[in-house]
Design a protein around this motif. Sequence first.
Motif, PDB file in Angstrom:
ATOM      1  N   GLN A  34      24.518  28.818  39.653  1.00 43.25           N
ATOM      2  CA  GLN A  34      25.620  29.197  40.538  1.00 43.25           C
ATOM      3  C   GLN A  34      25.103  29.946  41.767  1.00 43.25           C
ATOM      4  O   GLN A  34      25.532  29.693  42.886  1.00 43.25           O
ATOM      5  CB  GLN A  34      26.621  30.054  39.767  1.00 43.25           C
ATOM      6  N   ALA A  35      24.145  30.839  41.564  1.00 41.58           N
ATOM      7  CA  ALA A  35      23.582  31.610  42.679  1.00 41.58           C
ATOM      8  C   ALA A  35      22.845  30.695  43.651  1.00 41.58           C
ATOM      9  O   ALA A  35      22.965  30.843  44.878  1.00 41.58           O
ATOM     10  CB  ALA A  35      22.642  32.690  42.145  1.00 41.58           C
ATOM     11  N   ALA A  36      22.094  29.731  43.127  1.00 45.08           N
ATOM     12  CA  ALA A  36      21.362  28.798  43.997  1.00 45.08           C
ATOM     13  C   ALA A  36      22.334  27.948  44.809  1.00 45.08           C
ATOM     14  O   ALA A  36      22.140  27.745  46.018  1.00 45.08           O
ATOM     15  CB  ALA A  36      20.442  27.905  43.168  1.00 45.08           C
ATOM     16  N   LEU A  37      23.378  27.449  44.161  1.00 45.07           N
ATOM     17  CA  LEU A  37      24.366  26.625  44.869  1.00 45.07           C
ATOM     18  C   LEU A  37      25.133  27.452  45.891  1.00 45.07           C
ATOM     19  O   LEU A  37      25.378  26.994  47.006  1.00 45.07           O
ATOM     20  CB  LEU A  37      25.327  25.976  43.867  1.00 45.07           C
ATOM     21  N   ALA A  38      25.495  28.675  45.531  1.00 45.06           N
ATOM     22  CA  ALA A  38      26.223  29.547  46.457  1.00 45.06           C
ATOM     23  C   ALA A  38      25.383  29.826  47.698  1.00 45.06           C
ATOM     24  O   ALA A  38      25.894  29.861  48.819  1.00 45.06           O
ATOM     25  CB  ALA A  38      26.621  30.843  45.766  1.00 45.06           C
ATOM     26  N   GLY A  39      24.087  30.016  47.500  1.00 46.44           N
ATOM     27  CA  GLY A  39      23.196  30.244  48.636  1.00 46.44           C
ATOM     28  C   GLY A  39      23.178  29.054  49.575  1.00 46.44           C
ATOM     29  O   GLY A  39      23.213  29.208  50.797  1.00 46.44           O
ATOM     30  N   LEU A  40      23.132  27.852  49.019  1.00 52.23           N
ATOM     31  CA  LEU A  40      23.141  26.650  49.849  1.00 52.23           C
ATOM     32  C   LEU A  40      24.475  26.471  50.564  1.00 52.23           C
ATOM     33  O   LEU A  40      24.515  25.998  51.696  1.00 52.23           O
ATOM     34  CB  LEU A  40      22.858  25.403  49.000  1.00 52.23           C
ATOM     35  N   LEU A  41      25.567  26.836  49.899  1.00 50.09           N
ATOM     36  CA  LEU A  41      26.891  26.663  50.493  1.00 50.09           C
ATOM     37  C   LEU A  41      27.110  27.592  51.689  1.00 50.09           C
ATOM     38  O   LEU A  41      27.998  27.357  52.501  1.00 50.09           O
ATOM     39  CB  LEU A  41      27.984  26.885  49.437  1.00 50.09           C
TER      40      LEU A  41
END
Length: 114
Positions: A34-41
């Motif tokens: 979730q943290a990795a995806l949130a960073g990309l978003l």
Amino acid sequence: MPNVELNVSTASQGGNAVVTATGELDLYTAPRLQAALAGLLREPVDRIVVDLSGVEFCDSTGMNVLLAAMKRLKEQGGSLELAAPRPAVRRILQVTGLDTVFTVCDAVPVLDVG
């Protein structure tokens, strides 16, 4: 019981990003993805491909993380795809009907380096 980790790495080129996850995706490890995806978003990204070829197990928490990221990306005009899920993960997608919600490809696309 062994402590199973989830390793997450990201690579991006232009508006495309590949998130590679290996290990088990569950209640305890999902926040890492979730943290990795949130960073990309937070970046200008049009397409995220989540490489699931190294994920041996995924529970509903993991699926919810993927669904939430897909929803946010769609709202921004982008797309999220799942790549190369193992048979166990593919079965979860089929049983839940999420294989019709996500774009699922058999192979991980190569990022354009041009």
